[in-house]
Design an enzyme around this catalytic site. Sequence first.
Site, PDB file in Angstrom:
ATOM      1  N   THR A  30       0.943  -1.261   0.001  1.00 23.83           N
ATOM      2  CA  THR A  30       0.113   0.003   0.099  1.00 23.83           C
ATOM      3  C   THR A  30       0.939   1.181  -0.034  1.00 23.83           C
ATOM      4  OG1 THR A  30      -1.937   0.894   1.156  1.00 23.83           O
ATOM      5  CG2 THR A  30      -0.072   0.326   2.482  1.00 23.83           C
ATOM      6  N   THR A  32       0.293  -0.387  -5.408  1.00 24.51           N
ATOM      7  CA  THR A  32      -0.546   0.793  -5.211  1.00 24.51           C
ATOM      8  C   THR A  32      -1.366   1.150  -6.252  1.00 24.51           C
ATOM      9  OG1 THR A  32       1.499   1.827  -3.897  1.00 24.51           O
ATOM     10  CG2 THR A  32      -0.265   3.479  -4.487  1.00 24.51           C
TER      11      THR A  32
END
Length: 182
Positions: free
Chosen positions: A7, A172
């Site tokens: 992330t 991401t």
Amino acid sequence: MEQFHGTTIISVRRKTPEGYSVAIGGDGQVTLGNIVVKGTARKVRKLYHGKVLAGFAGATADAFTLFERFEAKLEKHQGHLVRAAIELTKDWRTDRVLRRLEAMLAVADSEASLIITGNGDVLEPENGIVTIGSGGAYAQAAAMALLNHTEMSAPEIVKKSLEIAAEICIYTNMSHTIETLP
């Protein structure tokens, strides 16, 4: 079993005529190994009556455990961010269950921005930019350039930095959640 991971979380603190504007944002991608299992996860939120911003990176279940523990510390210490973070890390280092958690928190309020690491450390970056997660370095580089060379607001810098990180980091994506404090 493989962990959910990957992330980008970024928080930016920008000086304004009224004080500081603070924003935190994160992408929504959750992966299991090399498979995307969710693209719209919410990894940032407001805590303590909307006065504290927090985001997580790492194993999802571990992060929720840390959120709960951190929020309890905020309540116990009347929203004092630094004190709550330090007390959480004391527990983290001494509790056998917490020591095995694989997650990091990025937290901010009107006065401080902190990283709470998986080793039980509390770090306060000097430049008002906090990043964690696999795309953190890309987002940090983008935010540093934007903070120093543009007049963009904190939320605008967070958004653009997440977009740049998503173009580079495979963990991401472009689904972003951004929260702000005035």
